[in-house]
Design a protein around this motif. Structure first.
Motif, PDB file in Angstrom:
ATOM      1  N   ASP A 137      26.591  12.166  -1.451  1.00  0.00           N
ATOM      2  CA  ASP A 137      25.949  11.496  -2.573  1.00  0.00           C
ATOM      3  C   ASP A 137      24.537  12.016  -2.808  1.00  0.00           C
ATOM      4  OD1 ASP A 137      28.146  10.005  -3.130  1.00  0.00           O
ATOM      5  OD2 ASP A 137      27.385   8.113  -2.340  1.00  0.00           O
ATOM      6  N   VAL A 138      23.817  12.330  -1.723  1.00  0.00           N
ATOM      7  CA  VAL A 138      22.480  12.894  -1.866  1.00  0.00           C
ATOM      8  C   VAL A 138      22.540  14.154  -2.707  1.00  0.00           C
ATOM      9  CG1 VAL A 138      20.611  14.084  -0.656  1.00  0.00           C
ATOM     10  CG2 VAL A 138      21.493  11.942   0.244  1.00  0.00           C
ATOM     11  N   VAL A 139      23.483  15.023  -2.384  1.00  0.00           N
ATOM     12  CA  VAL A 139      23.590  16.299  -3.083  1.00  0.00           C
ATOM     13  C   VAL A 139      24.061  16.099  -4.517  1.00  0.00           C
ATOM     14  CG1 VAL A 139      24.714  18.551  -3.089  1.00  0.00           C
ATOM     15  CG2 VAL A 139      23.977  17.534  -0.941  1.00  0.00           C
ATOM     16  N   ARG A 140      25.038  15.215  -4.717  1.00  0.00           N
ATOM     17  CA  ARG A 140      25.533  14.970  -6.074  1.00  0.00           C
ATOM     18  C   ARG A 140      24.427  14.427  -6.979  1.00  0.00           C
ATOM     19  NH1 ARG A 140      30.331  12.713  -3.409  1.00  0.00           N
ATOM     20  NH2 ARG A 140      32.097  14.118  -3.711  1.00  0.00           N
ATOM     21  N   ARG A 141      23.607  13.542  -6.435  1.00  0.00           N
ATOM     22  CA  ARG A 141      22.558  12.927  -7.229  1.00  0.00           C
ATOM     23  C   ARG A 141      21.459  13.914  -7.585  1.00  0.00           C
ATOM     24  NH1 ARG A 141      21.929   7.060  -6.379  1.00  0.00           N
ATOM     25  NH2 ARG A 141      23.843   6.266  -5.455  1.00  0.00           N
ATOM     26  N   SER A 142      21.231  14.889  -6.710  1.00  0.00           N
ATOM     27  CA  SER A 142      20.098  15.782  -6.903  1.00  0.00           C
ATOM     28  C   SER A 142      20.465  17.094  -7.567  1.00  0.00           C
ATOM     29  CB  SER A 142      19.437  16.095  -5.553  1.00  0.00           C
ATOM     30  OG  SER A 142      20.325  16.790  -4.718  1.00  0.00           O
ATOM     31  N   TYR A 155      18.781   7.249   0.587  1.00  0.00           N
ATOM     32  CA  TYR A 155      18.798   8.653   0.206  1.00  0.00           C
ATOM     33  C   TYR A 155      17.393   9.238   0.242  1.00  0.00           C
ATOM     34  CZ  TYR A 155      23.329   7.115  -1.498  1.00  0.00           C
ATOM     35  OH  TYR A 155      24.574   6.565  -1.585  1.00  0.00           O
ATOM     36  N   ASP A 156      16.450   8.480  -0.298  1.00  0.00           N
ATOM     37  CA  ASP A 156      15.060   8.946  -0.305  1.00  0.00           C
ATOM     38  C   ASP A 156      14.540   9.111   1.121  1.00  0.00           C
ATOM     39  OD1 ASP A 156      15.080   8.869  -3.062  1.00  0.00           O
ATOM     40  OD2 ASP A 156      14.190   6.870  -3.179  1.00  0.00           O
ATOM     41  N   ALA A 157      14.938   8.187   1.998  1.00  0.00           N
ATOM     42  CA  ALA A 157      14.480   8.243   3.381  1.00  0.00           C
ATOM     43  C   ALA A 157      15.011   9.479   4.092  1.00  0.00           C
ATOM     44  CB  ALA A 157      14.918   6.979   4.124  1.00  0.00           C
ATOM     45  N   LEU A 158      16.278   9.821   3.863  1.00  0.00           N
ATOM     46  CA  LEU A 158      16.840  11.010   4.487  1.00  0.00           C
ATOM     47  C   LEU A 158      16.129  12.261   4.000  1.00  0.00           C
ATOM     48  CD1 LEU A 158      20.662  10.192   4.401  1.00  0.00           C
ATOM     49  CD2 LEU A 158      19.153  10.191   6.383  1.00  0.00           C
ATOM     50  N   ARG A 159      15.826  12.294   2.719  1.00  0.00           N
ATOM     51  CA  ARG A 159      15.104  13.447   2.193  1.00  0.00           C
ATOM     52  C   ARG A 159      13.693  13.522   2.751  1.00  0.00           C
ATOM     53  NH1 ARG A 159      17.212  16.609  -1.117  1.00  0.00           N
ATOM     54  NH2 ARG A 159      19.040  16.136  -2.360  1.00  0.00           N
ATOM     55  N   ALA A 160      13.121  12.384   3.062  1.00  0.00           N
ATOM     56  CA  ALA A 160      11.768  12.359   3.618  1.00  0.00           C
ATOM     57  C   ALA A 160      11.740  12.786   5.078  1.00  0.00           C
ATOM     58  CB  ALA A 160      11.171  10.954   3.482  1.00  0.00           C
ATOM     59  N   GLY A 161      12.913  12.889   5.711  1.00  0.00           N
ATOM     60  CA  GLY A 161      12.973  13.356   7.093  1.00  0.00           C
ATOM     61  C   GLY A 161      13.483  12.349   8.085  1.00  0.00           C
ATOM     62  N   ASP A 198      23.214  -1.632   2.360  1.00  0.00           N
ATOM     63  CA  ASP A 198      24.032  -0.495   2.749  1.00  0.00           C
ATOM     64  C   ASP A 198      24.103   0.472   1.573  1.00  0.00           C
ATOM     65  OD1 ASP A 198      25.725   1.196   4.020  1.00  0.00           O
ATOM     66  OD2 ASP A 198      27.489  -0.080   3.849  1.00  0.00           O
ATOM     67  N   LEU A 199      23.764   1.748   1.822  1.00  0.00           N
ATOM     68  CA  LEU A 199      23.752   2.775   0.787  1.00  0.00           C
ATOM     69  C   LEU A 199      22.773   2.463  -0.334  1.00  0.00           C
ATOM     70  CD1 LEU A 199      27.527   3.711   0.536  1.00  0.00           C
ATOM     71  CD2 LEU A 199      25.758   4.676   1.972  1.00  0.00           C
ATOM     72  N   ASP A 200      21.692   1.779   0.001  1.00  0.00           N
ATOM     73  CA  ASP A 200      20.599   1.551  -0.936  1.00  0.00           C
ATOM     74  C   ASP A 200      20.036   2.898  -1.389  1.00  0.00           C
ATOM     75  OD1 ASP A 200      18.200   0.866  -2.170  1.00  0.00           O
ATOM     76  OD2 ASP A 200      17.716  -0.682  -0.704  1.00  0.00           O
ATOM     77  N   GLU A 201      19.526   2.949  -2.606  1.00  0.00           N
ATOM     78  CA  GLU A 201      18.898   4.173  -3.100  1.00  0.00           C
ATOM     79  C   GLU A 201      17.798   4.644  -2.152  1.00  0.00           C
ATOM     80  OE1 GLU A 201      18.393   7.347  -5.640  1.00  0.00           O
ATOM     81  OE2 GLU A 201      19.850   5.735  -5.870  1.00  0.00           O
ATOM     82  N   TYR A 202      17.140   3.685  -1.501  1.00  0.00           N
ATOM     83  CA  TYR A 202      16.067   4.041  -0.582  1.00  0.00           C
ATOM     84  C   TYR A 202      16.581   4.856   0.601  1.00  0.00           C
ATOM     85  CZ  TYR A 202      13.073   0.688  -3.019  1.00  0.00           C
ATOM     86  OH  TYR A 202      12.341   0.024  -3.963  1.00  0.00           O
ATOM     87  N   ARG A 217       0.824  -1.212   0.000  1.00  0.00           N
ATOM     88  CA  ARG A 217       0.000   0.000   0.000  1.00  0.00           C
ATOM     89  C   ARG A 217       0.857   1.261   0.000  1.00  0.00           C
ATOM     90  NH1 ARG A 217      -4.972   0.795   3.601  1.00  0.00           N
ATOM     91  NH2 ARG A 217      -3.614   0.246   5.368  1.00  0.00           N
ATOM     92  N   VAL A 218       1.361   1.644   1.152  1.00  0.00           N
ATOM     93  CA  VAL A 218       2.212   2.831   1.254  1.00  0.00           C
ATOM     94  C   VAL A 218       3.601   2.379   1.698  1.00  0.00           C
ATOM     95  CG1 VAL A 218       2.584   5.021   2.452  1.00  0.00           C
ATOM     96  CG2 VAL A 218       0.266   4.326   1.811  1.00  0.00           C
ATOM     97  N   ASP A 219       4.626   2.697   0.908  1.00  0.00           N
ATOM     98  CA  ASP A 219       5.968   2.223   1.260  1.00  0.00           C
ATOM     99  C   ASP A 219       6.555   3.046   2.402  1.00  0.00           C
ATOM    100  OD1 ASP A 219       7.220   4.579   0.280  1.00  0.00           O
ATOM    101  OD2 ASP A 219       7.386   3.735  -1.727  1.00  0.00           O
ATOM    102  N   GLY A 220       7.718   2.612   2.873  1.00  0.00           N
ATOM    103  CA  GLY A 220       8.319   3.239   4.037  1.00  0.00           C
ATOM    104  C   GLY A 220       8.788   4.660   3.811  1.00  0.00           C
ATOM    105  N   ILE A 221       9.136   5.007   2.570  1.00  0.00           N
ATOM    106  CA  ILE A 221       9.590   6.362   2.286  1.00  0.00           C
ATOM    107  C   ILE A 221       8.430   7.344   2.412  1.00  0.00           C
ATOM    108  CG2 ILE A 221      10.703   7.860   0.608  1.00  0.00           C
ATOM    109  CD1 ILE A 221      12.422   5.549   1.752  1.00  0.00           C
ATOM    110  N   ALA A 222       7.312   7.003   1.792  1.00  0.00           N
ATOM    111  CA  ALA A 222       6.134   7.865   1.887  1.00  0.00           C
ATOM    112  C   ALA A 222       5.639   7.939   3.324  1.00  0.00           C
ATOM    113  CB  ALA A 222       5.025   7.349   0.969  1.00  0.00           C
ATOM    114  N   ALA A 223       5.696   6.811   4.022  1.00  0.00           N
ATOM    115  CA  ALA A 223       5.257   6.799   5.416  1.00  0.00           C
ATOM    116  C   ALA A 223       6.171   7.661   6.285  1.00  0.00           C
ATOM    117  CB  ALA A 223       5.233   5.364   5.941  1.00  0.00           C
ATOM    118  N   THR A 224       7.469   7.604   6.020  1.00  0.00           N
ATOM    119  CA  THR A 224       8.414   8.442   6.767  1.00  0.00           C
ATOM    120  C   THR A 224       8.091   9.914   6.573  1.00  0.00           C
ATOM    121  OG1 THR A 224      10.204   6.812   6.666  1.00  0.00           O
ATOM    122  CG2 THR A 224      10.839   9.124   6.944  1.00  0.00           C
ATOM    123  N   ALA A 225       7.835  10.301   5.330  1.00  0.00           N
ATOM    124  CA  ALA A 225       7.499  11.697   5.046  1.00  0.00           C
ATOM    125  C   ALA A 225       6.238  12.106   5.793  1.00  0.00           C
ATOM    126  CB  ALA A 225       7.315  11.902   3.546  1.00  0.00           C
TER     127      ALA A 225
END
Length: 209
Positions: free
Chosen positions: A117-122, A72-78, A66-70, A41-49
């Motif tokens: 890496d977050v900044v480089r990717r974005s 980075y998304d999780a850190l951006r979500a808060g 370790d260093l999964d793409e997720y 239903r709702v993944d962990g990234i959306a739930a974190t946000a």
């Protein structure tokens, strides 16, 4: 079970998916949430946000990579940090305590690598200069010179003790500066402070290599 047996930790709820997690966090107002990434239903990234937006809970994201793409998304979500699912019992318990106390979960070297890496990717190819980004971030203008200097050291991944030695002040003074930085910038924890320091251009990945 690992957490419930700790005398200073109370497990107040569980959820089967992200939607339930957001609802439970809103109702139960926990201090810390352990969040899986891959859920129905709702993944962990959306739930974190959602949890970070609607509650004061600190979110620790659980991942198998370790260093999964997720991550980075999780850190951006808060999220306040991430844990690998193969961690030892003592590491999980200590991580919850650390984040509950308002400290950064990530080790200094991991923090630098992740955020760089977050900044480089974005960052787009036509990104403005660091000077322009600093000038455009009004939030940083609220910081004193010493608070800005402290934020730079936090972004380097230094602990409070290391910052104190670097700036020739007491560790208590560093804690005061860090708390003031978080309050003035409206940030939840040190991880978000590091993200802001990089994204605003106050600190650049290149300067940390």
């Amino acid at each position: 079970m690992m957490l419930a047996e700790q005398p200073d930790i109370e497990v107040v709820g569980e959820a089967a998916d992200g939607a339930e997690a957001v609802s439970a966090a809103r109702e139960l107002q926990p201090h810390v949430v352990l969040m899986d990434v891959r859920m129905p239903r709702v993944d962990g990234i959306a739930a974190t946000a959602g949890i970070c937006r609607e509650t004061a809970a600190k979110v620790l994201v659980l991942t198998t990579f370790d260093l999964d793409e997720y991550v980075y998304d999780a850190l951006r979500a808060g999220a306040s940090g991430f844990l690998l699912k193969d961690m030892r019992r003592a590491e999980l318990v200590e991580a919850v305590r650390i984040v509950s106390a308002g400290e950064s979960l990530l080790a200094p070297t991991v923090t630098r690598r992740l955020i760089s890496d977050v900044v480089r990717r974005s960052r787009p190819a036509t990104a403005p200069s660091a000077t322009a980004r600093r000038a455009g971030d009004g939030r940083l203008a609220a910081l004193t010179a010493r608070e800005r200097e402290t934020l730079c050291q936090v972004a380097r991944g230094l602990s409070n003790a290391e910052i104190a030695a670097e700036l020739f002040v007491t560790e208590h003074t560093v804690k005061t500066h860090v708390s003031s930085v978080l309050a003035k910038l409206g940030l939840r924890d040190r991880v978000q402070a590091v993200v802001l320091a990089y994204e605003s251009g106050l600190v650049t990945p290149r300067s940390q290599e």
